[in-house]
Design a protein around this motif. Structure first.
Motif, short mmCIF file in Angstrom:
data_model
loop_
_atom_site.label_atom_id
_atom_site.label_comp_id
_atom_site.label_asym_id
_atom_site.label_seq_id
_atom_site.Cartn_x
_atom_site.Cartn_y
_atom_site.Cartn_z
N ASP A 1 50.93 -0.58 -67.79
CA ASP A 1 51.58 -0.10 -66.57
C ASP A 1 52.79 -0.95 -66.20
N GLU A 2 52.74 -2.24 -66.52
CA GLU A 2 53.89 -3.12 -66.24
C GLU A 2 55.11 -2.66 -67.03
N VAL A 3 54.92 -2.28 -68.27
CA VAL A 3 56.02 -1.81 -69.11
C VAL A 3 56.55 -0.49 -68.56
N LYS A 4 55.66 0.40 -68.19
CA LYS A 4 56.09 1.68 -67.61
C LYS A 4 56.86 1.46 -66.31
N LYS A 5 56.44 0.47 -65.54
CA LYS A 5 57.12 0.16 -64.28
C LYS A 5 58.54 -0.35 -64.54
N ILE A 6 58.71 -1.14 -65.59
CA ILE A 6 60.05 -1.62 -65.94
C ILE A 6 60.96 -0.44 -66.26
N ALA A 7 60.45 0.51 -67.03
CA ALA A 7 61.24 1.71 -67.36
C ALA A 7 61.60 2.47 -66.08
N THR A 8 60.65 2.61 -65.18
CA THR A 8 60.91 3.30 -63.92
C THR A 8 61.96 2.57 -63.10
N GLN A 9 61.85 1.24 -63.03
CA GLN A 9 62.82 0.46 -62.25
C GLN A 9 64.23 0.58 -62.84
N ILE A 10 64.33 0.55 -64.17
CA ILE A 10 65.64 0.71 -64.80
C ILE A 10 66.18 2.11 -64.52
N ARG A 11 65.32 3.11 -64.65
CA ARG A 11 65.72 4.50 -64.40
C ARG A 11 66.28 4.64 -62.98
N GLU A 12 65.60 4.04 -62.01
CA GLU A 12 66.00 4.15 -60.61
C GLU A 12 67.16 3.23 -60.24
N HIS A 13 67.41 2.23 -61.05
CA HIS A 13 68.47 1.25 -60.78
C HIS A 13 69.83 1.92 -60.71
N GLY A 14 70.07 2.83 -61.61
CA GLY A 14 71.28 3.64 -61.56
C GLY A 14 72.53 3.00 -62.12
N GLN A 15 72.59 1.71 -62.30
CA GLN A 15 73.81 1.07 -62.80
C GLN A 15 73.71 0.84 -64.31
N HIS A 16 73.66 1.94 -65.04
CA HIS A 16 73.61 1.92 -66.50
C HIS A 16 74.14 3.26 -66.99
N ASP A 17 74.29 3.36 -68.30
CA ASP A 17 74.85 4.60 -68.84
C ASP A 17 73.81 5.43 -69.60
N PHE A 18 72.56 5.34 -69.18
CA PHE A 18 71.49 6.12 -69.81
C PHE A 18 71.09 7.29 -68.92
N ASP A 19 70.99 8.46 -69.53
CA ASP A 19 70.55 9.64 -68.80
C ASP A 19 69.02 9.69 -68.72
N ILE A 20 68.39 9.08 -69.70
CA ILE A 20 66.93 9.10 -69.82
C ILE A 20 66.47 7.66 -70.06
N VAL A 21 65.44 7.22 -69.36
CA VAL A 21 64.84 5.90 -69.59
C VAL A 21 63.33 6.09 -69.65
N GLU A 22 62.76 5.72 -70.79
CA GLU A 22 61.31 5.89 -71.01
C GLU A 22 60.74 4.64 -71.66
N SER A 23 59.42 4.61 -71.75
CA SER A 23 58.73 3.53 -72.45
C SER A 23 57.76 4.13 -73.45
N ALA A 24 57.44 3.32 -74.47
CA ALA A 24 56.48 3.73 -75.48
C ALA A 24 55.86 2.47 -76.09
N PHE A 25 54.83 2.67 -76.91
CA PHE A 25 54.07 1.53 -77.41
C PHE A 25 53.87 1.62 -78.92
N LEU A 26 53.76 0.45 -79.53
CA LEU A 26 53.50 0.36 -80.95
C LEU A 26 52.08 0.80 -81.28
N GLU A 27 51.13 0.36 -80.47
CA GLU A 27 49.73 0.71 -80.68
C GLU A 27 48.94 0.47 -79.40
N LEU A 28 47.72 0.93 -79.38
CA LEU A 28 46.75 0.69 -78.31
C LEU A 28 47.04 1.39 -76.98
#
Length: 121
Positions: free
Chosen positions: A18-45
């Motif tokens: 959830d901490e990783v997902k929260k980082i993606a959410t915070q970046i998405r909401e930050h707005g000062q970047h050039d990404f239209d989509i911000v997501e998270s994913a995992f290697l395993e588990l």
């Protein structure tokens, strides 16, 4: 459209994922970047796994995906596993630009971050 996919190892402990997902959410909401989509994913588990995260970005309209390994060290996952997974996904999506950044721990600002954290500021 350009996407940022933050990838972490994944944990049996849901709060860690959830901490990783929260980082993606915070970046998405930050707005000062050039990404239209911000997501998270995992290697395993944990879910979604890296291929699923990339698929989600593609289905959301991404034509370029920047994969950022949220890892501190350049162990086997960073040097072998992640590049192998990305190569497989690239083969399935030859029309999508997928690039992998250096892992977070290799950033030159890491030294400042460690010192600021250690000094409490």
């Amino acid at each position: 459209m350009k996407a940022l996919l933050i990838i972490a190892h994944g944990s049996r402990r849901q709060a860690s994922n959830d901490e990783v997902k929260k980082i993606a959410t915070q970046i998405r909401e930050h707005g000062q970047h050039d990404f239209d989509i911000v997501e998270s994913a995992f290697l395993e588990l944990a879910s979604p796994l890296i291929p699923e995260g990339i698929e989600h970005c593609v289905k959301s309209g991404a034509k370029q995906i920047v994969v950022s390994p949220y890892f501190l060290n350049s162990g086997k996952h960073v040097t072998e596993d992640i590049p192998e997974i990305i190569a497989e996904v690239k083969a399935a999506h030859p029309d999508i630009i997928i690039e992998v950044t250096p892992h977070v721990g290799s950033s030159p600002i890491m030294l400042d971050l460690i010192l600021k954290t250690a000094s409490g500021s």
